[in-house]
Design a protein around this motif. Structure first.
Motif, PDB file in Angstrom:
ATOM      1  N   LEU A   1       0.824  -1.207   0.000  1.00 18.98           N
ATOM      2  CA  LEU A   1       0.000   0.000   0.000  1.00 18.98           C
ATOM      3  C   LEU A   1       0.863   1.263   0.000  1.00 18.98           C
ATOM      4  CD1 LEU A   1      -2.903  -0.955   2.414  1.00 18.98           C
ATOM      5  CD2 LEU A   1      -3.055  -0.565  -0.056  1.00 18.98           C
ATOM      6  N   GLU A   2       1.996   1.215   0.663  1.00 12.70           N
ATOM      7  CA  GLU A   2       2.930   2.345   0.629  1.00 12.70           C
ATOM      8  C   GLU A   2       3.399   2.583  -0.802  1.00 12.70           C
ATOM      9  OE1 GLU A   2       5.350   5.470   1.449  1.00 12.70           O
ATOM     10  OE2 GLU A   2       4.123   4.512   2.997  1.00 12.70           O
ATOM     11  N   GLY A   3       3.680   1.495  -1.526  1.00 16.98           N
ATOM     12  CA  GLY A   3       4.080   1.629  -2.921  1.00 16.98           C
ATOM     13  C   GLY A   3       2.998   2.268  -3.768  1.00 16.98           C
ATOM     14  N   PHE A   4       1.764   1.846  -3.562  1.00 18.18           N
ATOM     15  CA  PHE A   4       0.652   2.450  -4.293  1.00 18.18           C
ATOM     16  C   PHE A   4       0.474   3.915  -3.897  1.00 18.18           C
ATOM     17  CE2 PHE A   4      -0.943  -1.965  -4.957  1.00 18.18           C
ATOM     18  CZ  PHE A   4      -1.160  -1.892  -6.321  1.00 18.18           C
ATOM     19  N   ALA A   5       0.520   4.195  -2.601  1.00 15.65           N
ATOM     20  CA  ALA A   5       0.298   5.564  -2.133  1.00 15.65           C
ATOM     21  C   ALA A   5       1.340   6.520  -2.698  1.00 15.65           C
ATOM     22  CB  ALA A   5       0.325   5.599  -0.601  1.00 15.65           C
ATOM     23  N   THR A   6       2.603   6.127  -2.666  1.00 18.67           N
ATOM     24  CA  THR A   6       3.675   6.978  -3.168  1.00 18.67           C
ATOM     25  C   THR A   6       3.511   7.241  -4.657  1.00 18.67           C
ATOM     26  OG1 THR A   6       5.208   6.168  -1.470  1.00 18.67           O
ATOM     27  CG2 THR A   6       6.176   7.181  -3.429  1.00 18.67           C
ATOM     28  N   ALA A   7       3.187   6.188  -5.409  1.00 21.76           N
ATOM     29  CA  ALA A   7       3.017   6.345  -6.854  1.00 21.76           C
ATOM     30  C   ALA A   7       1.832   7.247  -7.182  1.00 21.76           C
ATOM     31  CB  ALA A   7       2.833   4.976  -7.498  1.00 21.76           C
ATOM     32  N   ILE A   8       0.734   7.078  -6.454  1.00 21.66           N
ATOM     33  CA  ILE A   8      -0.457   7.886  -6.712  1.00 21.66           C
ATOM     34  C   ILE A   8      -0.227   9.342  -6.341  1.00 21.66           C
ATOM     35  CG2 ILE A   8      -2.834   8.265  -5.890  1.00 21.66           C
ATOM     36  CD1 ILE A   8      -3.033   5.141  -5.825  1.00 21.66           C
ATOM     37  N   GLU A   9       0.542   9.586  -5.291  1.00 17.20           N
ATOM     38  CA  GLU A   9       0.872  10.966  -4.928  1.00 17.20           C
ATOM     39  C   GLU A   9       1.684  11.650  -6.016  1.00 17.20           C
ATOM     40  OE1 GLU A   9       0.817  10.335  -0.053  1.00 17.20           O
ATOM     41  OE2 GLU A   9       2.684  10.149  -1.173  1.00 17.20           O
ATOM     42  N   HIS A  10       2.505  10.892  -6.740  1.00 12.17           N
ATOM     43  CA  HIS A  10       3.286  11.463  -7.843  1.00 12.17           C
ATOM     44  C   HIS A  10       2.462  11.577  -9.124  1.00 12.17           C
ATOM     45  CE1 HIS A  10       6.835  10.515  -5.296  1.00 12.17           C
ATOM     46  NE2 HIS A  10       7.373  11.514  -5.969  1.00 12.17           N
ATOM     47  N   ASP A  11       1.514  10.637  -9.298  1.00 11.03           N
ATOM     48  CA  ASP A  11       0.704  10.632 -10.509  1.00 11.03           C
ATOM     49  C   ASP A  11      -0.717  10.209 -10.157  1.00 11.03           C
ATOM     50  OD1 ASP A  11      -0.452  10.455 -12.982  1.00 11.03           O
ATOM     51  OD2 ASP A  11       0.794   8.792 -13.711  1.00 11.03           O
ATOM     52  N   PRO A  12      -1.567  11.162  -9.809  1.00 10.67           N
ATOM     53  CA  PRO A  12      -2.946  10.839  -9.389  1.00 10.67           C
ATOM     54  C   PRO A  12      -3.777  10.135 -10.458  1.00 10.67           C
ATOM     55  CG  PRO A  12      -2.363  13.076  -8.737  1.00 10.67           C
ATOM     56  CD  PRO A  12      -1.262  12.590  -9.648  1.00 10.67           C
ATOM     57  N   THR A  13      -3.355  10.209 -11.733  1.00 10.08           N
ATOM     58  CA  THR A  13      -4.151   9.550 -12.779  1.00 10.08           C
ATOM     59  C   THR A  13      -4.112   8.029 -12.641  1.00 10.08           C
ATOM     60  OG1 THR A  13      -2.312   9.449 -14.370  1.00 10.08           O
ATOM     61  CG2 THR A  13      -3.680  11.445 -14.370  1.00 10.08           C
ATOM     62  N   ILE A  14      -3.145   7.487 -11.899  1.00 10.09           N
ATOM     63  CA  ILE A  14      -3.083   6.046 -11.672  1.00 10.09           C
ATOM     64  C   ILE A  14      -4.373   5.545 -11.049  1.00 10.09           C
ATOM     65  CG2 ILE A  14      -1.949   4.258 -10.263  1.00 10.09           C
ATOM     66  CD1 ILE A  14       0.656   5.839 -10.611  1.00 10.09           C
ATOM     67  N   ARG A  15      -5.008   6.381 -10.248  1.00 12.26           N
ATOM     68  CA  ARG A  15      -6.194   5.986  -9.496  1.00 12.26           C
ATOM     69  C   ARG A  15      -7.458   5.945 -10.334  1.00 12.26           C
ATOM     70  NH1 ARG A  15      -8.772   8.583  -4.649  1.00 12.26           N
ATOM     71  NH2 ARG A  15     -10.384   7.510  -5.818  1.00 12.26           N
ATOM     72  N   ARG A  16      -7.367   6.352 -11.562  1.00 13.11           N
ATOM     73  CA  ARG A  16      -8.577   6.564 -12.358  1.00 13.11           C
ATOM     74  C   ARG A  16      -9.488   5.337 -12.373  1.00 13.11           C
ATOM     75  NH1 ARG A  16      -6.528   8.483 -17.399  1.00 13.11           N
ATOM     76  NH2 ARG A  16      -6.347  10.491 -16.340  1.00 13.11           N
ATOM     77  N   ASN A  17      -8.942   4.155 -12.578  1.00 11.39           N
ATOM     78  CA  ASN A  17      -9.740   2.930 -12.641  1.00 11.39           C
ATOM     79  C   ASN A  17      -9.211   1.863 -11.676  1.00 11.39           C
ATOM     80  OD1 ASN A  17     -11.480   3.764 -14.874  1.00 11.39           O
ATOM     81  ND2 ASN A  17      -9.603   3.682 -16.081  1.00 11.39           N
ATOM     82  N   LEU A  18      -8.537   2.307 -10.625  1.00 14.57           N
ATOM     83  CA  LEU A  18      -7.881   1.388  -9.697  1.00 14.57           C
ATOM     84  C   LEU A  18      -8.563   1.439  -8.339  1.00 14.57           C
ATOM     85  CD1 LEU A  18      -5.437  -0.536  -9.327  1.00 14.57           C
ATOM     86  CD2 LEU A  18      -4.146   1.452  -8.515  1.00 14.57           C
ATOM     87  N   PHE A  19      -8.889   0.248  -7.812  1.00 12.71           N
ATOM     88  CA  PHE A  19      -9.575   0.147  -6.533  1.00 12.71           C
ATOM     89  C   PHE A  19      -8.970  -0.974  -5.694  1.00 12.71           C
ATOM     90  CE2 PHE A  19     -12.270   2.300  -9.443  1.00 12.71           C
ATOM     91  CZ  PHE A  19     -12.820   3.321  -8.686  1.00 12.71           C
ATOM     92  N   PHE A  20      -9.309  -0.970  -4.413  1.00 14.67           N
ATOM     93  CA  PHE A  20      -8.765  -1.926  -3.461  1.00 14.67           C
ATOM     94  C   PHE A  20      -9.909  -2.482  -2.627  1.00 14.67           C
ATOM     95  CE2 PHE A  20      -5.799   1.371  -4.464  1.00 14.67           C
ATOM     96  CZ  PHE A  20      -4.559   0.760  -4.569  1.00 14.67           C
TER      97      PHE A  20
END
Length: 341
Positions: free
Chosen positions: A246-265
């Protein structure tokens, strides 16, 4: 025309309508009713026949959980959903078990078992279209993975595909296997199928580095379809591996919020009555960094046991606000194309 429709697909609708949803209490004891459980299982007869040999296989690292091998039916599931007030369940085919490297020696009829298991699960969606959405199961590195996705392309009773990297023994540090997984994501996108992926592998140091590979080499091939990370990146439980992912996901999303567009947990079995307060707080902190609205309810039924108890007693242990609980518990991820509307 197909490509135009697929590009225009309304791939993901996040519904947070609160009609009929109970009012939340703040913090501990939050009791917002769950609309959709995004992670459930009912074994097919073919898998139930396969399980004795699989559970006794020397390739397994431990015994099968008794909750996993019981002959529960869709009627059992629907009864439990009704008691908990859950309107819809995402049903994950366990067909991927047939090709598991844990089965030693391999089942000679693994392909037939997989197909039968997926047929059974999809038929449950046809029988209960108002209650169940189904995901076919495949081993993404098996030779028949792409063919099985193609077999269901265009079938309105199929919502998505379920991948289980631990059971399939996928190595995210292997370029060859990463390429196969990327091809599966591309095939699912072409078929307009959502993807549920149990992402944790058997790597003893699994975590943020594997997430980086997933985000750079695999996720882009999903091409707009919804992708749900099962167990919030772990395999159940809040531990160093889950938190690192989750830290890996959080860090990446903070740098590029578009990653979250279709990504869920999903939160299926991510914490239980034994999870420490410190781990619960760490989990809540990472969820807020990613965005609480990216997390959806899930139970991993039948592992959860009674759904009403699970959602009333286990879920409220996570230290979230009333508004955050309302967002999560009322979330409903709907995947459908314009052609199916």
């Amino acid at each position: 025309m197909h490509n135009i429709v697929r590009r225009l697909s309304a791939v993901l609708i996040l519904s947070t309508a609160l009609a009929g949803v109970a009012v939340a209490q703040d913090g501990e004891g939050s009791q917002v009713q769950v609309r959709t459980d995004h992670h459930m299982h009912v074994h097919s007869p073919a898998i139930l026949g396969f399980l004795p040999g699989y559970c006794a296989s020397p390739g397994r690292q431990g015994p099968c959980d008794p909750a996993f091998i019981g002959p529960l039916t869709v009627d059992d599931l629907l009864k439990d959903m009704d008691a908990a007030g859950i309107r819809r369940g995402w049903l994950m085919s366990t067909a991927y078990l047939a090709h598991s490297p844990m089965m030693v020696p391999p089942a000679p009829d693994a392909h037939e078992i997989m197909m039968s298991a997926n047929d059974f699960t999809v038929d449950l969606a046809r029988a209960h279209p108002d209650r169940i959405s189904t995901f076919i199961g495949i081993n993404p590195i098996a030779d028949d993975a792409l063919g099985e996705i193609a077999r269901w392309k265009g079938d309105p009773a199929v919502t998505g595909i379920k991948l289980h990297l631990t059971n399939s023994d996928v190595d995210l540090r292997s370029p060859e296997q990463v390429a196969k997984l990327a091809a599966v994501f591309a095939a699912a996108a072409d078929a307009d199928l959502a993807i549920m992926i149990h992402m944790r592998t058997r790597a003893p140091d699994y975590g943020a580095s594997d997430v980086a590979v997933f985000l750079s080499e695999i996720l882009p091939h999903a091409s707009g379809v919804s992708v749900v990370i099962a167990h919030s990146g772990g395999w159940g439980g809040t531990n160093a591996f889950t938190l690192s992912a989750l830290e890996g996901f959080a860090t990446a999303i903070e740098h590029d919020p578009t990653i979250r567009r279709n990504l869920f947990f999903d939160l299926a079995q991510v914490f239980d009555e034994t999870t420490s307060a410190a781990d619960l707080q760490a989990l809540a902190t990472l969820m807020r960094r990613i965005g609480v609205d990216a997390f959806v309810p899930g139970s991993d039924w039948p592992f959860s046991g009674d759904l009403a108890t699970y959602y009333a007693e286990i879920y409220p242990r996570l230290p979230l606000t009333e508004a955050e609980w309302t967002t999560i518990r009322s979330h409903e991820v709907i995947h459908r194309s314009i052609g199916a509307m």
